[in-house]
Design an enzyme around this catalytic site. Sequence first.
Site, short mmCIF file in Angstrom:
data_model
loop_
_atom_site.label_atom_id
_atom_site.label_comp_id
_atom_site.label_asym_id
_atom_site.label_seq_id
_atom_site.Cartn_x
_atom_site.Cartn_y
_atom_site.Cartn_z
N ALA A 1 61.79 58.21 -25.23
CA ALA A 1 61.97 56.86 -24.38
C ALA A 1 62.79 56.68 -23.37
CB ALA A 1 62.64 55.77 -25.49
N ARG B 1 51.68 54.35 -22.78
CA ARG B 1 52.06 54.30 -24.09
C ARG B 1 52.54 53.04 -24.50
NH1 ARG B 1 55.43 59.68 -25.81
NH2 ARG B 1 54.52 59.03 -27.90
N ASP C 1 62.82 54.44 -30.19
CA ASP C 1 61.94 53.90 -29.24
C ASP C 1 61.97 52.72 -28.84
OD1 ASP C 1 60.89 56.41 -30.53
OD2 ASP C 1 59.97 56.48 -28.46
N ASN D 1 60.59 54.70 -34.36
CA ASN D 1 61.12 56.16 -34.03
C ASN D 1 59.97 56.95 -34.41
OD1 ASN D 1 63.07 57.92 -32.64
ND2 ASN D 1 63.27 58.76 -34.56
C1 LIG Z 1 65.61 59.49 -27.23
S1 LIG Z 1 64.51 58.83 -27.61
C2 LIG Z 1 63.37 60.08 -28.17
C3 LIG Z 1 62.21 59.30 -29.20
O1 LIG Z 1 61.06 59.46 -28.55
C4 LIG Z 1 60.10 60.23 -29.53
O2 LIG Z 1 58.72 59.97 -29.43
P1 LIG Z 1 57.95 60.97 -28.42
O3 LIG Z 1 58.30 62.11 -28.69
O4 LIG Z 1 56.45 60.34 -29.10
O5 LIG Z 1 58.00 60.25 -26.83
C5 LIG Z 1 60.90 60.17 -30.67
O6 LIG Z 1 60.64 59.02 -31.24
C6 LIG Z 1 62.29 60.28 -30.26
O7 LIG Z 1 63.06 59.81 -31.43
#
Ligand SMILES: CSC[C@H]1O[C@H](OP(=O)(O)O)[C@H](O)[C@@H]1O
Length: 343
Positions: free
Chosen positions: A47, A88, A237, A247
């Site tokens: 995020a 997204r 997120d 999340n």
């Molecule tokens: C520090 S926020 C990270 C958060 O984002 C990830 O999702 P993605 O890899 O699909 O962008 C995941 O939910 C993480 O916890």
Amino acid sequence: MTNTLEWTGSSLKLIDQTVLPLKERIIECRSYEDVADAIKTMKVRGAPAIGVTAAYGMVLGAMGIETADASAFMQRLNYIADVIKSTRPTAVNLFWAVDKILTVAQQASKTSSVEIIKEAMQREADQMAKDDIEANKAMGEFGQVLLNDGDSVLTHCNAGALATVGYGTALGVIRAAVAHGKKISVYADETRPFLQGARLTAWELARDGIDVTVIADNMAGYLMRNGKIDKVIVGADRIAVNGDTANKIGTYSVAVLAHHHQIPFYVAAPVSTIDKTLPDGSYIPIEQRDPKEMIYVNGVQIMPDDVKVINPAFDVTPHDYISAIITEKGILYPPYNIMNIDA
Ligand SMILES: CSC[C@H]1O[C@H](OP(=O)(O)O)[C@H](O)[C@@H]1O
């Protein structure tokens, strides 16, 4: 590069997270389209990292607008904002960051030339990048008090430096605890299907010399039941006003297990992840990603042709499974009513 992303003045360099840990490849985004593609294909993900990347995507987009008319400039910039926002849907930081840059541009457009508007936008993106790292370190200092020397901590997905501009949120708390002399052992869920845990969290912690064991996503219950997990800490997120938290998919399952085993379950996130427009988590949009991410692992098909597959990228953990929410403003405890925190 020391951070996950680096602004060169005319381009944005990113670590390509789709090829880690086997390859350390840097990509260079020279247009807002390059940035949109990098976010959508998860070359950059997480995020806060998505938010700051999007901010620089707006700066790159602005640099490509060749008009001296402020009104025409703003009209084109709004189109670019919509393209970046469409990449997204779940991480609110993306929308928060783009809107923040848009607001700066709109304010400047009232009295300034297009060139001045562009300069103001870049200053705002640079500040956002600096603020992110400072927020993560502040979060780490607040949150580390919740971890004890000798704790085994389970984490899910990657909420580390790679998910931010640097230092990380959940992994930032772990880094801070280690910096305070605490021995922390980490269990990292591999986190199918994108494998952020096995590929990214393991890579980060191994490089830091922090003890890390990768587990399959179906092993958390076994470890908890056998007394091997003392705490759980994850990123976020999007957080609703009542504390419901979106999340990575699988977080809810871990939270339910932790609740059953009376293991503290912490969320670490900057206040830019809080969505004050949402009263609860039922309103959080859940990204449905390409089923191919489930069907193939490193390009190898792992299931029969023509079988049904779903690929929700996030789930929502109800606030009553969350022991505390660690932010750069301090630790929030239930009952959550996150309206009065300034994002
Ligand atoms: C520090 S926020 C990270 C958060 O984002 C990830 O999702 P993605 O890899 O699909 O962008 C995941 O939910 C993480 O916890």
